[in-house]
Scaffold this motif. Structure first.
Motif, PDB file in Angstrom:
ATOM      1  N   GLY A 184       0.836  -1.189   0.000  1.00  0.00           N
ATOM      2  CA  GLY A 184       0.000   0.000   0.000  1.00  0.00           C
ATOM      3  C   GLY A 184       0.872   1.239   0.000  1.00  0.00           C
ATOM      4  N   GLY A 185       0.256   2.378   0.274  1.00  0.00           N
ATOM      5  CA  GLY A 185       1.000   3.632   0.284  1.00  0.00           C
ATOM      6  C   GLY A 185       0.190   4.737   0.930  1.00  0.00           C
ATOM      7  N   SER A 186       0.876   5.699   1.480  1.00  0.00           N
ATOM      8  CA  SER A 186       0.214   6.848   2.095  1.00  0.00           C
ATOM      9  C   SER A 186       0.579   8.109   1.315  1.00  0.00           C
ATOM     10  CB  SER A 186       0.648   6.982   3.563  1.00  0.00           C
ATOM     11  OG  SER A 186       2.041   7.240   3.644  1.00  0.00           O
ATOM     12  N   GLY A 187       0.145   9.242   1.830  1.00  0.00           N
ATOM     13  CA  GLY A 187       0.463  10.497   1.160  1.00  0.00           C
ATOM     14  C   GLY A 187      -0.682  10.991   0.306  1.00  0.00           C
ATOM     15  N   VAL A 188      -0.384  11.999  -0.498  1.00  0.00           N
ATOM     16  CA  VAL A 188      -1.405  12.645  -1.318  1.00  0.00           C
ATOM     17  C   VAL A 188      -1.966  11.690  -2.358  1.00  0.00           C
ATOM     18  CG1 VAL A 188      -1.876  14.544  -2.903  1.00  0.00           C
ATOM     19  CG2 VAL A 188      -0.333  14.900  -0.972  1.00  0.00           C
ATOM     20  N   SER A 189      -1.082  10.933  -3.011  1.00  0.00           N
ATOM     21  CA  SER A 189      -1.542  10.053  -4.091  1.00  0.00           C
ATOM     22  C   SER A 189      -2.305   8.857  -3.551  1.00  0.00           C
ATOM     23  CB  SER A 189      -0.354   9.593  -4.933  1.00  0.00           C
ATOM     24  OG  SER A 189       0.575   8.878  -4.129  1.00  0.00           O
ATOM     25  N   GLY A 190      -1.871   8.310  -2.401  1.00  0.00           N
ATOM     26  CA  GLY A 190      -2.555   7.177  -1.796  1.00  0.00           C
ATOM     27  C   GLY A 190      -2.659   5.978  -2.715  1.00  0.00           C
ATOM     28  N   SER A 191      -1.585   5.630  -3.393  1.00  0.00           N
ATOM     29  CA  SER A 191      -1.609   4.544  -4.362  1.00  0.00           C
ATOM     30  C   SER A 191      -1.081   3.252  -3.753  1.00  0.00           C
ATOM     31  CB  SER A 191      -0.760   4.916  -5.587  1.00  0.00           C
ATOM     32  OG  SER A 191      -1.237   6.091  -6.215  1.00  0.00           O
ATOM     33  N   SER A 192      -1.315   2.152  -4.486  1.00  0.00           N
ATOM     34  CA  SER A 192      -0.676   0.878  -4.193  1.00  0.00           C
ATOM     35  C   SER A 192       0.386   0.629  -5.254  1.00  0.00           C
ATOM     36  CB  SER A 192      -1.703  -0.254  -4.185  1.00  0.00           C
ATOM     37  OG  SER A 192      -2.638  -0.085  -3.153  1.00  0.00           O
ATOM     38  N   PHE A 193       1.300  -0.310  -4.969  1.00  0.00           N
ATOM     39  CA  PHE A 193       2.423  -0.523  -5.873  1.00  0.00           C
ATOM     40  C   PHE A 193       2.718  -2.017  -5.976  1.00  0.00           C
ATOM     41  CE2 PHE A 193       2.753   3.541  -3.815  1.00  0.00           C
ATOM     42  CZ  PHE A 193       3.017   4.423  -4.854  1.00  0.00           C
TER      43      PHE A 193
END
Length: 529
Positions: free
Chosen positions: A444-453
């Motif tokens: 997963g991912g945090s921050g403004v984009s909030g994307s997964s990778f």
């Protein structure tokens, strides 16, 4: 399903002295897209018999059916390369202990590993339908519509190609079990099994090896075991003094599991035993072993420094636990303060007073890979997983430096390569997951984009030293993306807006999305969008 209990006269018979070293072989892939995600069929593992019992040890053999499975041998999946590669690591930092694992003492072994064909085009073809690949986590509280999902986990059957049952744990302590099989756009959302093991956020959820029980750990300082058939809590595990962050089932002994928390404790539980106390209820269990201050600094005498006093710093959290498949009594843990892994010996030993001693730390990582970058301070590990198939014998750690670092399982030494993306950011809730075939990682991912990778780790041991391999980005919703997990043929991602999204490889749909993005955006999300 009732949980069997052993005789009170032998409460800890599960922890005999035994060493069973096995070296899993590489697992190849076929040319079909689905086979890249499919893992080998998993049979219920049994611990080999003890030498003292006079039994013969048995190694797991691959049947002819498994060899012909989608993940079986396929010479076309390799490039031509006959070089023999030497896996070299720095010597392990060993602590004073009476017994050491023979696997960790042996010198580096020369192994021949041919690089796999790049699966980058497959990762780039992942798409998700806005109509049929979305599941909503309904709130159980008044005044809110959706609940943020914190963690998710597919059953072992789903990872082997069976019905893709996904357990989703939320901020409200609810667990949803949903069938994520592919459906038509006009089909309604599938029927969901719902139960409430906690009244606080659940930070990790794991299926037992037979897919009949779910273990959940929460901010209420408890771990609970729930029966999938009834949805009822059958065991409450008490022992932590803080939020419980992670849980791991012993793959060779179905009644054993371990938990780690923000209190710095590692607790080992045996569902067959445990002291029942009337004032706490008949279903309460207490750990059979505990490791305190598991990731605190070690002094000159080899003992860990335990924070004490009112002004003592907060304990260093235990953030990940995995059992070593090279030795059934070894548990590998990660912490929140640095990129060092530690290996613990769970075999019981008693002092002259018959008191059970704390499990010793056999060895730890010699170097912290989070400090490999210039002017970089140590950064903690957020999530830890082990590799399978072509990555068997490796561990992968998502760290607070927004990189995924690679370790050797037998030595815990870090390789120089890492995996990252320019938009990848991390926090306490972000998870890391390995695909059934062992070739891919998702985070997963945090921050403004909030994307997964997603990352291709097929050649994890062949990457250039200190080089950061980039990944494929998946954009789906607003807010952070936390929990992720793989099944055969799909990936699930959890988002802070209360949505769970499914991703599958589909080359034709992905090409149509790339050619007409404005038109397709209403119906699809796709990799790299």
């Amino acid at each position: 399903m009732p949980v069997s209990k052993s005789s009170p006269s032998q409460p800890r018979g599960a922890f005999g002295e035994r060493t069973n070293l096995q070296t899993p072989g590489p697992l190849d892939a076929s040319s079909s897209i689905k086979s890249w995600l499919a893992g080998p069929k998993r049979a219920q593992c049994k611990r080999p018999s003890n030498e003292n019992d006079g039994g013969d040890r048995k190694r797991v053999k691959i049947s002819s059916e498994e060899r012909n499975s989608p993940c079986g041998s396929d010479s076309d999946a390799y490039e031509s390369d006959s070089d023999v590669e030497m896996m070299q690591h720095a010597p392990c930092h060993r602590l004073k202990t009476a017994s050491l694992n023979s696997a960790s003492q042996r010198p580096p072994v020369a192994i021949s590993r041919r690089p796999f064909v790049s699966t980058w085009p497959i990762l780039q073809s992942f798409v998700s339908s806005n109509k049929s690949d979305v599941f909503r986590c309904q709130s159980v509280l008044d005044g809110s519509f959706l609940a943020p999902p914190y963690a998710c986990a597919y059953s072992h059957s789903a990872r082997s190609g069976g019905t893709p049952l996904l357990a989703v744990a939320t901020e409200q302590g609810t667990v949803y079990v949903v069938d994520t099989s592919k459906r038509k756009n006009w089909d309604p959302e599938p029927v969901v099994t719902t139960f409430q093991p906690h009244n606080n956020g659940i930070f990790d959820v794991k299926w037992n090896m037979s897919d009949t029980l779910l273990a959940t750990v929460s901010g209420d300082r408890l771990a609970r075991i729930s029966d999938l058939e009834t949805g009822c809590t059958v065991q409450t595990l008490r022992g932590h003094q803080g939020t419980v962050k992670c849980v791991s089932w012993d793959p060779t002994q179905p009644e054993l599991l371990s938990t780690g928390g923000r209190d710095g404790l590692v607790c080992i539980w045996d569902l067959r035993v445990g002291e029942n106390r009337a004032e706490q209820g008949p279903s309460d269990l207490h750990p059979v072993l505990t490791i305190s201050a598991a990731h605190e600094d070690t002094g000159p005498n080899g003992k860990r420094k335990t924070p004490k006093g009112k002004r003592a710093p907060m304990p260093k959290s235990v953030t990940g636990l995995i059992y070593s498949d090279a030795n059934p009594y070894h548990l590998i843990s990660s912490g929140s303060s640095d990129g060092i892994l530690r290996c613990w010996d769970l075999r019981l030993s008693k002092s002259k007073s018959t008191k059970v001693k704390e499990p010793p730390c056999l060895f730890s990582s010699p170097l912290d890979p989070t400090t490999f970058q210039p002017s970089s301070r140590p950064r903690g590990i957020i999530s830890l997983v082990d590799g399978t198939g072509p990555t068997a014998g490796l561990c992968f750690a998502l760290c607070a430096d927004s990189r995924i670092h690679t370790y050797g399982r037998d030595s815990l030494a870090a390789f120089g390569n890492s995996y990252t993306h320019e938009n990848l950011q991390t926090n306490f809730y972000v998870k890391l997951a390995a695909s059934p075939c062992g070739r891919w990682l998702a985070t997963g991912g945090s921050g403004v984009s909030g994307s997964s990778f997603m990352f291709d780790v097929s050649n994890a041991t062949r990457a250039s030293p200190y080089a950061a391999q980039t990944g494929v980005e998946l954009k789906g919703h607003a807010g952070d993306a936390g929990g992720v997990d793989w099944a055969s043929g799909m990936l699930s991602t959890c988002w802070d807006d209360g949505m769970v999204r499914l991703w599958r490889p589909d080359t034709e749909t992905h090409m149509a999305c790339v050619e007409n993005p404005e038109e397709q955006r209403w119906d699809w999300c796709w990799a790299g969008a």
